[in-house]
Design a protein around this motif. Sequence first.
Motif, short mmCIF file in Angstrom:
data_model
loop_
_atom_site.label_atom_id
_atom_site.label_comp_id
_atom_site.label_asym_id
_atom_site.label_seq_id
_atom_site.Cartn_x
_atom_site.Cartn_y
_atom_site.Cartn_z
N ARG A 52 -42.21 65.95 -23.99
CA ARG A 52 -41.58 64.91 -24.81
C ARG A 52 -42.61 63.91 -25.35
N HIS A 53 -43.63 63.62 -24.52
CA HIS A 53 -44.62 62.61 -24.92
C HIS A 53 -46.02 63.21 -24.96
N LEU A 54 -46.77 62.82 -25.96
CA LEU A 54 -48.18 63.22 -26.06
C LEU A 54 -49.02 61.95 -26.12
N GLU A 55 -50.17 62.01 -25.44
CA GLU A 55 -51.04 60.83 -25.46
C GLU A 55 -52.48 61.30 -25.59
N ALA A 56 -53.20 60.73 -26.55
CA ALA A 56 -54.61 61.09 -26.70
C ALA A 56 -55.40 60.38 -25.61
N ARG A 57 -56.23 61.16 -24.84
CA ARG A 57 -57.02 60.53 -23.78
C ARG A 57 -58.20 59.79 -24.41
N GLY A 70 -41.26 60.68 -18.62
CA GLY A 70 -42.58 60.05 -18.68
C GLY A 70 -43.52 60.58 -17.60
N THR A 71 -43.08 61.56 -16.82
CA THR A 71 -43.94 62.12 -15.78
C THR A 71 -45.01 63.01 -16.42
N VAL A 72 -46.27 62.73 -16.06
CA VAL A 72 -47.36 63.52 -16.65
C VAL A 72 -47.25 64.96 -16.15
N GLN A 73 -47.23 65.90 -17.08
CA GLN A 73 -47.09 67.32 -16.74
C GLN A 73 -48.44 68.03 -16.76
N GLY A 74 -49.41 67.41 -17.41
CA GLY A 74 -50.71 68.05 -17.43
C GLY A 74 -51.65 67.37 -18.40
N GLU A 75 -52.92 67.76 -18.33
CA GLU A 75 -53.93 67.25 -19.24
C GLU A 75 -54.67 68.44 -19.82
N ALA A 76 -55.20 68.27 -20.99
CA ALA A 76 -55.87 69.40 -21.64
C ALA A 76 -56.98 68.90 -22.55
N ASP A 77 -58.02 69.72 -22.67
CA ASP A 77 -59.09 69.36 -23.61
C ASP A 77 -58.66 69.59 -25.04
N ARG A 79 -36.16 63.62 -34.38
CA ARG A 79 -35.50 62.30 -34.30
C ARG A 79 -34.00 62.46 -34.43
N GLN A 80 -33.58 63.33 -35.37
CA GLN A 80 -32.13 63.54 -35.53
C GLN A 80 -31.57 64.31 -34.34
N ARG A 81 -32.29 65.35 -33.92
CA ARG A 81 -31.73 66.24 -32.90
C ARG A 81 -31.61 65.56 -31.54
N PHE A 82 -32.66 64.81 -31.14
CA PHE A 82 -32.66 64.22 -29.80
C PHE A 82 -32.53 62.70 -29.82
N GLY A 83 -32.49 62.12 -31.01
CA GLY A 83 -32.45 60.66 -31.09
C GLY A 83 -33.76 60.01 -30.67
N TRP A 84 -34.89 60.76 -30.77
CA TRP A 84 -36.18 60.17 -30.41
C TRP A 84 -36.54 59.13 -31.47
N PRO A 85 -37.03 57.97 -31.07
CA PRO A 85 -37.35 56.94 -32.07
C PRO A 85 -38.51 57.33 -32.98
N GLN A 86 -39.44 58.13 -32.48
CA GLN A 86 -40.61 58.50 -33.29
C GLN A 86 -40.91 59.98 -33.12
N VAL A 87 -41.66 60.50 -34.07
CA VAL A 87 -42.14 61.89 -33.94
C VAL A 87 -43.33 61.86 -32.97
N PRO A 88 -43.26 62.56 -31.82
CA PRO A 88 -44.27 62.37 -30.77
C PRO A 88 -45.73 62.52 -31.22
#
Length: 489
Positions: free
Chosen positions: A141-146, A158-165, A180-189
């Motif tokens: 659901r969430h992506l974060e640039a390290r 929000g539980t971290v599922q893994g990290e990747a290079d 956003r329409q399908r899941f009601g997510w406020p932003q495109v991840p």
Amino acid sequence: MVGAGVAGCALAAGLRRGGWAGSIVLWEAGRGPGGRAATRRSRHDPGWQIDHGAPLFNLLEGPEPELVAPLLAGGWIEPWREPAALLDGDGGLGPADGDPLLRGRLYRGRKGMDDLGRGLLALAAQAPAGYLDGRYGTLVRHLEARPGGGWRLADAAGTVQGEADWLVLTGTLLAHPRARQRFGWPQVPLQQASQGLGDAGLEAALASIASMEMEERTNLMLTIETAAAARWLALPFRLLGFDGPAQRRWGLRRLSIQPLADGRCAVVAHGVLAEPEDAAAITALERAVAAALAPWLGDGGTLAGVERRQLMRWGAAFPTTGGLPADAMVCSQSRVAFCGDFLTGPGFGRIEGALRSAQTLAGRLLALVLLLCLALGSPAAATAAGTSVPYRCDGDLLLATADNGAVDAPGIPNTVAGTVPGATVLLEWRGLRLQLPRTNNAGPPSYTDGIWWWSLEDPAQPRFLHRRDAIESFSCQAVPAAGPPAGGR
Ligand SMILES: Cc1cc2nc3c(=O)[nH]c(=O)nc-3n(C[C@H](O)[C@H](O)[C@H](O)COP(=O)(O)OP(=O)(O)OC[C@H]3O[C@@H](n4cnc5c(N)ncnc54)[C@H](O)[C@@H]3O)c2cc1C
């Protein structure tokens, strides 16, 4: 890789067969591999299975994708040799190749379409050995640039599922506004995560994906009891396409009749209904099937022997317009890449496109690794020159950069059994940057900060230890200098 559909599984196979031995993790929301080419099975009814998405695939463009031959040889796929036809608006049957999905060389998974994904993963699991893991039932659901490069992936909680290079998206869900329409997510991840990275290539790719349109499918799945199944199995087609006028007349795109091992059969009717209520959609689709097949089944508007009715809604069955240009599939600055049937080129919107785009991406990623190896040269030369040496430690790339310090200038004798004051090694591994001072031990170089230990008694297999409560040891091998890839590619 996010997604274990055909493209994700084919990319894993392509990377392994090209020589990549680093770790690969596939995060997949579904219960197994396959994606839109998956097979639905039942724990309670072992003889029951339905290919509820793609029932087969076709290859229209040559040359054949490289993975097709090993899949055939391994018995994972087979040529599709069942009768097929195209229904016109007057109820007449014509040759199947009027349907773009039934043209060319046709194949299917041998024991169900999910054999395609399973077969690709089996190819990926063959040599060279490397860490390969499928994390099924996980919706990223969430992506974060390290901060130091690479990516962190988290689920809806929000539980971290893994990290990747590197991050590879093999579906558009995390990159397209439809989420956003399908899941009601406020932003495109991915759009959210890319802010501040300043990667113009990634921004262009996201804009291109956002402009794509997708076609929905509402599929009715019928299980027909044995007594009634004989009539379905005697029809002059196992797959029936609908041409334009037939689609408008019956609201159907296709019928797929799938025999079950115990004498029953499954029927999947691919429809384009906008009906939001499942019960009403099932009734409408069943009536449409009965009407379209009345000349053969003669059931007078009802279907006999239906044991079970189910509905499958595909929100994004086929990409229709747009598509991500293949030259935008790798965004090396932010270490993001894309493959899947949404890449433009031969096979767009079909399994062929998923296979071809994965093959192309595997080639491009392997070329990047090759460039890295060529730039780094041999481990010995690199150590002397103070450049980074790549190793594979516990499945992940580790870069070691030895620095002999300012005092190790030529001409200063190194009299203390190889120990140079100020000498360190910088280890970059799994988002860690460890600068370890060299020990006073004689012999081959060893480094430690009291917690981490790195030593080169065997330069091909350094010792890499971590002391917490107990001592943890990581298996490390030098990454061999790259030779020319097999087949001249
Ligand atoms: C009803 C139907 C009939 C079809 N018929 C044919 C046909 O006859 N011939 C043909 O060639 N093609 C057909 N297709 C199209 C074909 O199925 C696709 O082109 C192909 O399967 C695409 O493979 P892919 O790997 O690119 O994408 P997908 O199969 O969509 O794989 C992407 C995977 O990523 C996963 N995923 C996405 N986002 C996330 C996330 N955030 N977290 C975790 N997992 C995620 C998804 O669950 C999915 O498994 C059909 C499709 C449908 C729906």
